[in-house]
Design a protein around this motif. Structure first.
Motif, short mmCIF file in Angstrom:
data_model
loop_
_atom_site.label_atom_id
_atom_site.label_comp_id
_atom_site.label_asym_id
_atom_site.label_seq_id
_atom_site.Cartn_x
_atom_site.Cartn_y
_atom_site.Cartn_z
N LYS A 327 37.42 11.63 81.86
CA LYS A 327 36.71 12.24 80.73
C LYS A 327 36.98 11.41 79.48
N TYR A 329 36.85 11.50 75.25
CA TYR A 329 36.83 12.38 74.09
C TYR A 329 36.78 11.54 72.82
N ASN A 332 39.05 14.58 70.21
CA ASN A 332 39.28 15.72 71.11
C ASN A 332 38.02 16.49 71.47
N ALA A 333 36.83 15.97 71.10
CA ALA A 333 35.56 16.58 71.52
C ALA A 333 35.04 15.80 72.73
N LEU A 334 34.78 16.50 73.84
CA LEU A 334 34.35 15.84 75.07
C LEU A 334 32.99 15.16 74.87
N GLN A 337 31.92 13.32 81.24
CA GLN A 337 32.81 13.06 82.38
C GLN A 337 32.14 12.10 83.35
N GLU A 379 46.50 9.73 80.19
CA GLU A 379 45.53 9.46 79.14
C GLU A 379 45.88 8.19 78.37
N SER A 381 44.35 6.07 74.57
CA SER A 381 43.46 6.22 73.42
C SER A 381 43.47 4.95 72.58
#
Length: 717
Positions: A327, A329, A332-334, A337, A379, A381
């Motif tokens: 997924k 983001y 933090n907003a999807l 996927q 994860e 980022s």
């Protein structure tokens, strides 16, 4: 000076001066790259009285074979009509361990079996054997493992006094089965047996691991003898030392074996002081490991202008399972996927090609979360910074005039850098030059040059050691708008020693072909100044171009340094799918191995060619080494004694060095851990080094020029 060279010199000096020695936790290793007698006392192919009723003239053999997954492994073949084919005793001419009363040791190995026809009666495949010698022998084999009807068992055998064959009835009445497991033929499994060796049945004990999991033991099928089990049933107390000596045997044996053609295979056979050292590499512990996730595009934080066009691609793999989904983001907003590789967002075939575009000026955290087939997540980022455009001001133009593109030079090079800069709607305020993001100097007026004779420091872009450097020019106009241009400088080692560079045609103009869990049992370090890989056992690569997936790039070692199994895929970067395939290895733990490499295939073999040094790593299953004129990978030390350092010991601030040859020389000081703590370059025959900041102690001084090297041990008082 390479770190492994400094360490080699430092350890040699320390050994001579202080008798330094490091003790391994591995007591014995059954090395398939050496002869049988190197690791074992003998191979038993049949003794007097061992004849079968259907005795064959074919003899049992011990050889090696190449397994598709584990590389070179041992193979014992016991033909039909022979009763025995076994390795005996861990007392070889090279690898040697003799069990002693009181030892606490771990025996570990990986194993599989195949037979014709399938075995339907139990045969012994491992024995903990005793030899009476000049003492009474109350147990012929305190422990053994048997296989039949698809089941493997571990059994203990009780003693008989005064000797093991003096009791009435069958010896099998003194057998108790500690463990039993259904294991199909031709299936690799791993074992570790921990033993406390003792003649006292209340002191000696056995613990057992199967495929990395500690097993629960029992007393199954016993008649006259039982072991004593611990409260958690993970340990069996038992007499584990008898006669004058005890020893291990691996293979196939007993009268039942006469009726079968049996092959047993062994890998990573070790005796060690710890569980970790005895456990075969890659053994699953039963616990689920997290997936591995990284950004392929972009590879780091990114700064863009409004109106940008962004494509994000993620690499994801799982060491003990599969990837369920990834997924993405933004803050933090999807976003979306992806359920299968390639894991991409913002590309032309995305459900929404602009899903990552159109953000207003600001800072955004873009996060990828990978989930494996058992629900475990990992994860990664990066930060996206969107800058506001200034519609009333155009960015300046900047480019490199000299050099006009990427260049490769040797150590000792002499470089001048010149940039062109202009601004269509204003003027250029300044141009800054950076090397690997470190500022060299700002030029405020044309010509924008660095390293020329009129520079404040004419050597400002020279004197760099072998490596890859990114030169960046940043032009700023009169309203603060910026543009940049880059080129890559590759500095190659200027060490003498020749060699034909062993480039194998790299970089090649096509991607790397698929390599499905391909293993190689040999590595050849070709050229000069390559890494020390004396403890190499096996190299494995698993590359799937269709998924752009590098799932394994790993080395197995013979001594556990830096580990028994080291997979580089989590700390490396790569581009293998397109032209100019390459890898960059980081934090490998092998001295001299970190760095950037071109990669290619040479027939069935795999080659990694250093971009910055004169060596190549040639992986092959052939025992014949690839041809290059110079395969030396050791440190070359000048035999000339002209270079001297004084005073020694040095009790003031200055260490003087004289006798250097004309031309550029590199001077380094390293401590006894191999860490370089001082570096400078000199063009004259004599030099001075300020050592006032060094703590009292001994150090290694290295003086390296184009034609020679000199190592000097000195003391700072």
């Amino acid at each position: 000076m390479k770190n492994y060279e400094i360490r080699n010199i430092a350890f040699l000096v320390m050994f001579l001066l202080a008798g330094f020695y490091a003790h391994s936790q591995v007591l014995w290793y059954g090395d398939p790259n050496k002869s049988v007698k190197s690791s074992f006392r003998r191979f038993d192919s049949g003794n007097a009285g061992d004849n079968c009723s259907n005795q064959s003239n074919n003899t049992s053999t011990a050889t090696t074979t190449t397994d598709s997954k584990y590389g070179k492994v041992w193979r014992i073949r016991k033909p039909k009509g022979q009763k025995r084919g076994e390795f005996a005793r861990t007392t070889g001419t090279v690898n040697n361990y003799t069990p002693k009363d009181g030892d606490v040791v771990y025996f570990g190995w990986r194993w599989k079996i195949e037979s014709t026809p399938n075995i339907n009666n139990g045969i012994a495949v491992w024995q903990w054997k005793t030899d009476a010698g000049n003492q009474n022998n109350t147990q012929n084999y305190p422990l053994n493992m048997g296989y039949g009807n698809g089941n493997l068992s571990l059994s203990a055998w009780g003693p008989c006094y005064p000797s093991w064959n003096s009791c009435s009835g069958s010896i099998s009445k003194r057998k108790t089965t500690l463990w039993n497991k259904s294991i199909p033929e031709n299936t690799w499994v791993s074992f570790v047996i921990k033993m406390k060796l003792s003649r006292n049945k209340n002191v000696g004990y056995v613990e057992f691991w199967y495929n990395g999991e500690k097993q629960t033991l029992s007393n199954s099928g016993f008649q006259d003898y039982q072991v004593t089990l611990s409260s958690d049933k993970k340990r069996a107390y038992h007499k584990t030392f008898d006669g004058s000596v005890v020893y291990a045997k691996w293979g196939a044996y007993n009268s039942n074996a006469c009726n079968f053609d049996v092959s047993t295979y062994y890998d990573e056979m070790r005796v060690a002081k710890t569980l970790a050292e005895a456990t075969p590499s890659g053994t699953s512990s039963g616990s689920n490991k997290p997936p591995v996730v990284s950004f392929k595009t972009p590879t780091s934080n990114l700064m863009v202008d409004e109106g940008y066009d962004l494509n994000v691609e993620v690499n994801a793999s799982d060491p003990d399972g599969s990837i369920s989904n990834v997924k993405l983001y933004v803050n933090n907003a999807l976003v979306r996927q992806e359920n299968r590789a390639p894991y991409e967002w913002g590309h032309d075939s995305s459900p929404n090609p602009n899903e990552l575009n159109g953000r207003t000026p600001g800072t955004y955290t873009i996060k990828a979360v990978a989930t494996d087939n058992k629900g475990k997540t990992a994860e990664k980022s990066f930060t996206l910074t969107v800058r506001e455009n200034n519609p009333g001001n155009q960015a300046p133009n900047v480019s490199f005039a000299s050099p006009s593109g990427n260049i490769t030079v040797q150590e000792g090079y002499d470089l001048t850098v010149r940039a062109n800069a202009s601004d269509a709607d204003g003027s250029v305020s300044n141009v800054k030059l950076y090397v690997n993001n470190s500022l060299i100097r700002q030029e405020s007026y044309a010509p924008y040059e660095w390293g020329h004779d009129g520079s404040p420091n004419p050597q400002e872009v020279n004197g760099r050691s072998a490596g890859v450097y990114t030169f960046k020019a940043v032009a700023t106009d009169n309203q603060g708008q910026q543009s940049e241009a880059t080129f890559v400088l590759t500095v190659q080692s200027a060490d003498t020693g020749g060699g034909d560079n062993c480039s194998f045609g790299t970089p090649v103009n096509s991607g790397l072909s698929a390599m499905d869990k391909t293993s190689y049992s040999n590595v050849y370090v070709l050229g000069t100044n390559g890494p020390k890989l004396d403890n190499f056992r096996k190299f494995t690569i698993n590359w799937v171009p269709a998924n752009n997936g590098l799932y394994q790039l790993a080395i197995n070692t013979t001594d556990g340094s830096p580990d028994w199994y080291v997979d580089f895929k989590n700390t490396m970067t790569y581009q293998l799918k397109n032209a100019n395939p390459e890898v960059t290895l980081n934090n490998t733990g092998f001295a001299g191995l970190d760095g950037s490499y071109w990669v290619t295939r040479n027939g069935d073999d795999f080659v990694m060619v250093s971009k910055t040094k004169d060596f190549a790593l040639y992986f092959s299953n052939s025992s014949q080494q690839a041809s290059c004129s110079d395969r030396s990978n050791g440190v070359e030390v000048s035999k000339e004694a002209a270079i001297v350092a004084f005073p020694n010991p040095v009790d003031n601030e200055i260490l003087n060095i004289s006798g250097m040859k004309d031309g550029l020389s590199t001077i380094e000081i390293a401590d006894f851990y191999g860490k370089v703590i001082h570096h400078q370059t000199e063009k004259s025959n004599n030099a001075q080094v300020n050592v006032s900041n060094l703590p009292s102690g001994s150090y290694i001084l290295m003086v390296k020029s184009l034609k020679s090297r000199k190592a000097i041990l000195f003391t700072k008082q």
